[in-house]
Design an enzyme around this catalytic site. Structure first.
Site, PDB file in Angstrom:
ATOM      1  N   HIS A 197      35.615  46.969  46.317  1.00 53.79           N
ATOM      2  CA  HIS A 197      35.680  45.723  45.558  1.00 53.79           C
ATOM      3  C   HIS A 197      35.891  44.528  46.485  1.00 53.79           C
ATOM      4  CE1 HIS A 197      39.899  46.723  46.203  1.00 53.79           C
ATOM      5  NE2 HIS A 197      40.209  45.467  45.919  1.00 53.79           N
TER       6      HIS A 197
ATOM      7  N   HIS B  42      36.376  45.871  50.266  1.00 54.53           N
ATOM      8  CA  HIS B  42      37.316  46.799  50.893  1.00 54.53           C
ATOM      9  C   HIS B  42      37.688  47.907  49.924  1.00 54.53           C
ATOM     10  CE1 HIS B  42      39.743  43.570  49.083  1.00 54.53           C
ATOM     11  NE2 HIS B  42      40.696  44.471  48.896  1.00 54.53           N
TER      12      HIS B  42
ATOM     13  N   ARG C 201      50.475  41.643  50.331  1.00 52.46           N
ATOM     14  CA  ARG C 201      49.263  40.852  50.569  1.00 52.46           C
ATOM     15  C   ARG C 201      49.483  39.413  50.135  1.00 52.46           C
ATOM     16  NH1 ARG C 201      44.671  42.235  46.696  1.00 52.46           N
ATOM     17  NH2 ARG C 201      45.596  40.508  45.539  1.00 52.46           N
TER      18      ARG C 201
ATOM     19  N   ASP D 146      38.077  40.947  46.272  1.00 49.63           N
ATOM     20  CA  ASP D 146      39.225  40.494  45.496  1.00 49.63           C
ATOM     21  C   ASP D 146      38.872  39.332  44.569  1.00 49.63           C
ATOM     22  OD1 ASP D 146      41.027  42.331  46.502  1.00 49.63           O
ATOM     23  OD2 ASP D 146      41.778  40.993  48.078  1.00 49.63           O
TER      24      ASP D 146
END
Length: 291
Positions: free
Chosen positions: A117, A267, A282, A119
């Site tokens: 995907h 990723h 993150r 983000d």
């Protein structure tokens, strides 16, 4: 997917391949992924260093920094050098709302793993990039993989490129999060994150490179096509991220940091470390409207 040679072009056409003067770069794959040595991310970035790191990000798409052990504040300060930070109410927060914390212990339910995907493409302005740090690393597994979506576009057959030229697709947060959350958890966010349309092929705002901009988690259909035709085409396009030649895989150690360009990559967090714990945090940088 097809067998045979592939075009592996790391830099945009006409982009000079210049050395880096303020740090060393160790390539980890052909078109994306490099370890940066000689930079302490805990220290404020001087403008010249920030500019050279940005060039490295554009050229390698994902940068790795070993053993940084940043505090949450230092991680946020580094990411802020690229712009305002996102908040995401759908994710568990760390030290602040700008920090998403992924804490998976033994027996925890399956969450944000095992899917390719990009983000937050369900936003009008998807993230520019993200800075991820591993706080706790399992004794085996738990790697993260990235795919170069410019290489994925470059290697599409000419007839597929022609078919998707100028096409747009709908992105929606619900399919990606419905794997983990029930309808009652998702319903309050439907007005906050209504479905949006983005180009199937976006133009990178800094390099001009064309990148494939659809993903399994959030892209629901290609505008103007019948459902069956849209599903077939999306399946073909999303499978391009699966090609090993377009990928880099990173084995984490505690305190490692990855900084990736969300405009150019997908990723995949590999969920192969049960029953051990993995803790990551993150910070994402606000992006622009894809074109």
């Amino acid at each position: 997917m097809y067998e045979g040679p592939r075009t592996l072009r790391r830099l945009p056409d006409g982009w000079p391949d210049r050395p880096y003067r303020r740090f060393d770069v160790v390539p980890l794959a052909a078109t994306l992924g490099a370890q940066v040595r000689g930079v302490d991310l805990a220290r404020p970035l001087e403008p010249a260093l920030r500019e050279e790191l940005n060039r490295a990000l554009l050229e390698w798409k994902v940068l790795f920094f070993r053993a940084q052990h940043l505090t949450s504040a230092q991680q946020r300060a580094f990411a802020r050098c690229w712009g305002p930070l996102e908040t995401n109410p759908l994710l568990a927060a760390g030290a602040s709302d700008e920090v998403a914390r992924f804490d998976k212990a033994a027996g925890a339910p399956v969450t944000f793993e095992n899917v390719w995907h990009t983000d937050v493409t369900f936003r009008q302005r998807p993230a520019l990039g993200a800075v991820l740090q591993l706080r706790e690393v399992p004794p085996f597994g738990g790697d993260t993989m990235w795919a170069d979506m410019a290489a994925a576009y470059d290697n599409l057959p000419a007839e597929v490129k022609e078919r998707i030229e100028g096409a747009t697709a709908v992105h929606d947060f619900i399919p990606g999060f419905a794997r983990f959350y029930g309808p009652e958890r998702l319903a309050p966010f439907q007005k906050v994150f209504p479905p949006v349309e983005h180009p199937v092929v976006r133009t990178h705002p800094e390099t001009g490179r064309r990148t494939l901009f659809v993903n399994t988690s959030f892209t629901t259909r290609i505008t103007g096509l019948e459902r069956a035709e849209s599903d077939r085409l999306l399946s073909l396009l999303c499978r391009q991220a699966h090609t090993p030649e377009y990928q880099v895989r990173f084995r984490w150690q505690p305190g490692d940091v990855a900084f990736w360009d969300n405009r150019a990559t997908q990723h995949y967090a590999v969920g192969d470390y049960a029953p051990h714990r993995r803790v990551a945090e993150r910070v994402a940088v606000e992006g622009d409207r894809p074109f």
